[in-house]
Write an enzyme that holds these catalytic residues in place. Structure first.
Site, PDB file in Angstrom:
ATOM      1  N   TYR A 237       0.855  -1.193   0.000  1.00  0.00           N
ATOM      2  CA  TYR A 237       0.000   0.000   0.000  1.00  0.00           C
ATOM      3  C   TYR A 237       0.890   1.243   0.000  1.00  0.00           C
ATOM      4  O   TYR A 237       1.235   1.813   1.041  1.00  0.00           O
ATOM      5  CB  TYR A 237      -0.935  -0.004   1.216  1.00  0.00           C
TER       6      TYR A 237
ATOM      7  N   SER B 284     -13.195  -3.524  -0.048  1.00  0.00           N
ATOM      8  CA  SER B 284     -14.062  -2.672  -0.874  1.00  0.00           C
ATOM      9  C   SER B 284     -15.531  -2.965  -0.579  1.00  0.00           C
ATOM     10  O   SER B 284     -16.340  -3.177  -1.498  1.00  0.00           O
ATOM     11  CB  SER B 284     -13.754  -2.878  -2.362  1.00  0.00           C
TER      12      SER B 284
END
Length: 301
Positions: free
Chosen positions: A57, A212
């Site tokens: 990330y 998500s």
């Protein structure tokens, strides 16, 4: 009416039912560090005790582990007790800096990656370490075997797998046994094709961590207590009737799917995660759940 618990079990510990997906704090269009740290602190203030990160990330080349270091700094600067916070990180993916993502699931890479993640997080052992994605060039049993070695070495306390099929879950469970704690797949109103993985995870006693989870439910205006700005989906209609955000309804629906579910909504603003965390206390009626279950999947955004 469904009354899901505001707490869930993960890796032999109790966490808040809604986690924080920390990826938006470090990738493209990320906030500045002060807002990023304020977002993590707002999550902790709201009762979030699971923070999901990964060594991949980051945005630019040469900043591997950006998100892990950021989370470590945020926890160090928090004024309250962080002893109950579980940091879940992942290894097996990379970002060269051109916007693409790579996959590397070799045992040697995963061992090095886990040790590096532990150093960045400043921990003796990683609370939950997840294989980010199966590598088609490496036999699945070899990648999962690396997690077994990391468990045995004490580098990690629990293992997880992400972006996997039901067969891969079964094989990993056979190799890791009680060391396997979680499955992290995409799952949301717009993307529901991980239903078999959710059912299997529930049956095996594994936490199921949707990434998500707000897919198809826009957060463009952060619809607040005064009501949503759109009534385009069943989730928006229930939100309007309840006077809460569609995001809260979406997360409450996910929590009602199974006691194994711990959704990981992303956030880059304190208000976003504060709103999401309230879903742990939103109880949907059986009629509302039936409506949401039957609703056509909205378009992913």
């Amino acid at each position: 009416m469904s009354h899901p618990s505001p707490y869930r079990t993960l890796a032999h510990t109790t966490v808040g039912a809604v986690g924080l997906g920390a990826m938006p704090l470090s990738i493209e269009h990320r906030p500045d560090e002060s807002r990023a740290i304020a977002t993590v602190h707002a999550a902790l203030d709201a009762g979030v005790t699971l923070i999901d990160t990964a060594d991949s990330y980051h945005w630019h080349a040469g900043e591997e582990g950006h998100n892990e270091r950021l989370i470590a700094r945020a926890l160090a600067r928090y004024g309250g007790d962080t002893s109950g916070v579980l940091i879940a990180t992942k290894g097996g993916r990379g970002r060269p800096g051109d916007g693409s993502w790579t996959v590397t699931g070799s045992p040697a890479h995963l061992r090095r990656a886990a040790e590096a993640s532990a150093r960045r997080l400043g921990v003796d052992a990683i609370g939950l370490y997840q294989l980010h994605k199966p590598d088609p060039a490496v036999p699945w049993a070899e990648s999962v075997g690396a997690l077994r070695e990391l468990l045995d070495a004490g580098t990690i306390r629990a293992a997880g797998i992400s972006n996997v099929t039901t067969d891969q879950i079964r094989q990993a469970h056979a190799i890791l046994g009680d060391g396997l704690a979680s499955v992290q797949n995409q799952y949301s109103p717009a993307v529901r094709d991980s239903e078999p993985q959710l059912r299997l995870s529930t049956g095996l006693g594994l936490a199921f961590l949707p990434w998500s989870p707000l897919g198809g439910i826009s957060r463009s205006a952060l619809d607040g207590p005064s009501g949503p700005t759109s009534s385009g989906t069943a989730f928006h209609r229930v939100a309007a009737e309840r006077g809460v955000s569609p995001q809260q309804v979406t997360l409450a629906w996910l929590l009602a799917r199974s006691p194994s579910v711990i959704p990981l909504p992303g956030a880059s603003r304190p208000a976003s995660i504060t709103d999401s965390a309230r879903a742990a206390h939103l109880h949907l009626t059986d009629a509302e759940l039936a409506l949401l279950d039957a609703a056509p999947a909205p378009r992913a955004v």
